[in-house]
Write a protein that holds these residues in place. Sequence first.
Motif, PDB file in Angstrom:
ATOM      1  N   ALA A  74      45.712  38.857  45.175  1.00 42.43           N
ATOM      2  CA  ALA A  74      45.073  39.848  44.314  1.00 42.43           C
ATOM      3  C   ALA A  74      46.181  40.663  43.652  1.00 42.43           C
ATOM      4  O   ALA A  74      47.090  41.138  44.332  1.00 42.43           O
ATOM      5  CB  ALA A  74      44.171  40.757  45.144  1.00 42.43           C
ATOM      6  N   ILE A  75      46.107  40.790  42.326  1.00 43.33           N
ATOM      7  CA  ILE A  75      47.123  41.525  41.573  1.00 43.33           C
ATOM      8  C   ILE A  75      46.433  42.452  40.580  1.00 43.33           C
ATOM      9  O   ILE A  75      45.505  42.033  39.870  1.00 43.33           O
ATOM     10  CB  ILE A  75      48.078  40.554  40.845  1.00 43.33           C
ATOM     11  N   HIS A  76      46.881  43.691  40.560  1.00 47.30           N
ATOM     12  CA  HIS A  76      46.337  44.706  39.648  1.00 47.30           C
ATOM     13  C   HIS A  76      47.544  45.508  39.176  1.00 47.30           C
ATOM     14  O   HIS A  76      48.045  46.368  39.897  1.00 47.30           O
ATOM     15  CB  HIS A  76      45.340  45.583  40.422  1.00 47.30           C
ATOM     16  N   GLY A  82      51.762  48.572  28.907  1.00 42.89           N
ATOM     17  CA  GLY A  82      50.695  49.373  29.496  1.00 42.89           C
ATOM     18  C   GLY A  82      49.358  48.651  29.588  1.00 42.89           C
ATOM     19  O   GLY A  82      48.347  49.232  29.977  1.00 42.89           O
ATOM     20  N   THR A  83      49.331  47.362  29.237  1.00 45.77           N
ATOM     21  CA  THR A  83      48.107  46.572  29.361  1.00 45.77           C
ATOM     22  C   THR A  83      47.876  46.239  30.831  1.00 45.77           C
ATOM     23  O   THR A  83      48.790  45.769  31.519  1.00 45.77           O
ATOM     24  CB  THR A  83      48.213  45.260  28.539  1.00 45.77           C
ATOM     25  N   LEU A  84      46.666  46.490  31.296  1.00 43.20           N
ATOM     26  CA  LEU A  84      46.334  46.257  32.705  1.00 43.20           C
ATOM     27  C   LEU A  84      45.887  44.824  32.914  1.00 43.20           C
ATOM     28  O   LEU A  84      45.037  44.312  32.179  1.00 43.20           O
ATOM     29  CB  LEU A  84      45.230  47.222  33.150  1.00 43.20           C
ATOM     30  N   LYS A 144      55.423  37.120  31.961  1.00 44.87           N
ATOM     31  CA  LYS A 144      56.845  37.462  31.808  1.00 44.87           C
ATOM     32  C   LYS A 144      57.051  38.869  32.334  1.00 44.87           C
ATOM     33  O   LYS A 144      56.090  39.606  32.588  1.00 44.87           O
ATOM     34  CB  LYS A 144      57.280  37.344  30.349  1.00 44.87           C
ATOM     35  N   GLY A 145      58.319  39.234  32.485  1.00 42.65           N
ATOM     36  CA  GLY A 145      58.647  40.589  32.892  1.00 42.65           C
ATOM     37  C   GLY A 145      58.097  40.966  34.259  1.00 42.65           C
ATOM     38  O   GLY A 145      58.100  40.162  35.192  1.00 42.65           O
ATOM     39  N   PHE A 146      57.612  42.210  34.344  1.00 49.52           N
ATOM     40  CA  PHE A 146      57.149  42.755  35.616  1.00 49.52           C
ATOM     41  C   PHE A 146      56.026  41.904  36.230  1.00 49.52           C
ATOM     42  O   PHE A 146      56.032  41.633  37.431  1.00 49.52           O
ATOM     43  CB  PHE A 146      56.690  44.210  35.427  1.00 49.52           C
ATOM     44  N   LEU A 147      55.074  41.458  35.401  1.00 46.30           N
ATOM     45  CA  LEU A 147      53.954  40.665  35.937  1.00 46.30           C
ATOM     46  C   LEU A 147      54.433  39.346  36.531  1.00 46.30           C
ATOM     47  O   LEU A 147      53.931  38.912  37.567  1.00 46.30           O
ATOM     48  CB  LEU A 147      52.900  40.419  34.865  1.00 46.30           C
TER      49      LEU A 147
END
Length: 184
Positions: A74-76, A82-84, A144-147
């Motif tokens: 589960a990822i949130h 800033g897109t969730l 990409k990036g943080f996600l």
Amino acid sequence: MITMENIVRDGHPALREVAENVQLPASDTEKKQLAEMIEFVKNSQDPVLAEQHQLRPGVGLAAPQININKRMIAIHAEDASGTLYSYALFNPKIISHSVEKSYLTSGEGCLSVDEAIPGYVPRYARIRVKATTLEGEEIDIRLKGFLAIVFQHEIDHLNGVMFYDHIDKENPFREPDNAVPIER
């Protein structure tokens, strides 16, 4: 409802096992477990609920962290713009990745690890993941990036790998080769 008491801590054998695939379609029990996992992650980010239930804020949770040996995450989390993004997934699998790496300049943390473990954790800068959603839909997502880092951290849990396994033991703050630093 999942609480911090349900989170197994570093050293627990469940964190070092390779999780089993979920037979699809998922059972009602597995769907309930995954729904509770995403609810926990969302609640952990709500200051009122987090304080009320003594939850440490997190952006992801893998089933082995609650002592369930199944490939569920589960990822949130928000991306740099800033897109969730909110995902509750069965059997996530990285099917391709970039040669380029990235790492969080602040290092990584984990709900199963109570102390801070300093150091850079090299990850792929971009990944492509296939998985099945809680609703049974097959998805193919590019991250990409943080996600991408969050997904790799949680998928590592499904393979019995902890984030600190990637840290250079001799020089924890050595910048990984061919890597983009990510501020968080």
